[in-house]
Design a protein around this motif. Structure first.
Motif, PDB file in Angstrom:
ATOM      1  N   MET A 128      32.760  41.225  47.000  1.00 41.14           N
ATOM      2  CA  MET A 128      32.451  40.102  47.856  1.00 41.14           C
ATOM      3  C   MET A 128      31.830  38.972  47.054  1.00 41.14           C
ATOM      4  SD  MET A 128      32.667  39.140  50.901  1.00 41.14           S
ATOM      5  CE  MET A 128      31.960  38.627  52.391  1.00 41.14           C
ATOM      6  N   ARG A 129      30.978  39.320  46.117  1.00 45.35           N
ATOM      7  CA  ARG A 129      30.305  38.313  45.312  1.00 45.35           C
ATOM      8  C   ARG A 129      31.288  37.573  44.403  1.00 45.35           C
ATOM      9  NH1 ARG A 129      24.537  39.270  42.679  1.00 45.35           N
ATOM     10  NH2 ARG A 129      24.084  37.086  42.400  1.00 45.35           N
ATOM     11  N   GLU A 130      32.272  38.280  43.873  1.00 43.63           N
ATOM     12  CA  GLU A 130      33.266  37.655  43.002  1.00 43.63           C
ATOM     13  C   GLU A 130      34.114  36.645  43.771  1.00 43.63           C
ATOM     14  OE1 GLU A 130      35.502  40.807  41.298  1.00 43.63           O
ATOM     15  OE2 GLU A 130      33.787  41.622  40.223  1.00 43.63           O
ATOM     16  N   ARG A 131      34.433  36.976  45.015  1.00 42.93           N
ATOM     17  CA  ARG A 131      35.238  36.065  45.824  1.00 42.93           C
ATOM     18  C   ARG A 131      34.460  34.781  46.137  1.00 42.93           C
ATOM     19  NH1 ARG A 131      37.957  37.061  51.655  1.00 42.93           N
ATOM     20  NH2 ARG A 131      39.376  35.307  51.543  1.00 42.93           N
ATOM     21  N   GLY A 132      33.183  34.911  46.395  1.00 43.37           N
ATOM     22  CA  GLY A 132      32.348  33.740  46.648  1.00 43.37           C
ATOM     23  C   GLY A 132      32.229  32.860  45.422  1.00 43.37           C
ATOM     24  N   LEU A 133      32.143  33.481  44.251  1.00 45.74           N
ATOM     25  CA  LEU A 133      32.081  32.716  43.002  1.00 45.74           C
ATOM     26  C   LEU A 133      33.393  31.989  42.744  1.00 45.74           C
ATOM     27  CD1 LEU A 133      30.480  31.979  40.470  1.00 45.74           C
ATOM     28  CD2 LEU A 133      31.411  34.039  39.403  1.00 45.74           C
ATOM     29  N   GLU A 134      34.493  32.659  43.021  1.00 44.94           N
ATOM     30  CA  GLU A 134      35.802  32.016  42.836  1.00 44.94           C
ATOM     31  C   GLU A 134      35.970  30.830  43.776  1.00 44.94           C
ATOM     32  OE1 GLU A 134      40.536  33.016  43.291  1.00 44.94           O
ATOM     33  OE2 GLU A 134      39.123  34.659  43.113  1.00 44.94           O
ATOM     34  N   THR A 135      35.531  30.985  45.013  1.00 45.70           N
ATOM     35  CA  THR A 135      35.606  29.883  45.975  1.00 45.70           C
ATOM     36  C   THR A 135      34.732  28.724  45.534  1.00 45.70           C
ATOM     37  OG1 THR A 135      36.038  31.450  47.754  1.00 45.70           O
ATOM     38  CG2 THR A 135      35.283  29.259  48.396  1.00 45.70           C
TER      39      THR A 135
END
Length: 136
Positions: free
Chosen positions: A1-8
């Motif tokens: 979940m944290r990686e997706r937020g960073l990518e966004t």
């Protein structure tokens, strides 16, 4: 979940930076319109506009991961250049109607058109290939 937020966050930040770069490029190019060398108009603003718009669109697509980034930079550039082309209430005008002014508008639009064609052109559909066993 944290990686997706960073990518966004990286994609949104890239879109903001690309749009800000397009605004800055349009401002610089607009103020380079009255460039003359020994009394001869030099279309430096037009050359920069063509190359800059093409490069900014590629940068925006790379940063955002979406072809719509190219449209974002185009709209930001057009907004600034069109605003600079309109006279103020006092009669001030940044992009004048002359060789260099038209070169900026045409070359910048051509750079945007090339980049939009590159990312939005229709691509031919490839037929699915048959498995190797059936190709005999």
């Amino acid at each position: 979940m944290r990686e997706r937020g960073l990518e966004t966050a990286v994609r949104v930040g890239g879109a903001v930076v690309a749009a800000a770069a397009a605004v800055l490029a349009a401002l610089i190019e607009s103020f380079l319109v009255p460039t003359y060398w020994d009394g001869v108009a030099v279309p430096l603003a037009g050359a920069l506009a063509f190359a800059g718009n093409w490069a900014l669109a590629a940068l925006a697509v790379w940063w955002t991961g979406s072809r719509w980034g190219a449209l974002l930079t185009a709209l930001a550039w057009f907004g600034v250049v069109l605003a600079a082309s309109m006279p103020t209430a006092a009669g001030s005008l940044v992009v004048t109607s002359g060789f260099n002014g038209y070169a900026l508008l045409l070359a910048g639009t051509a750079g945007i058109a090339v980049s939009l064609w590159r990312y939005f052109r229709p691509r031919p559909q490839q037929a699915p290939s048959a498995p190797k066993e059936s190709r005999q």
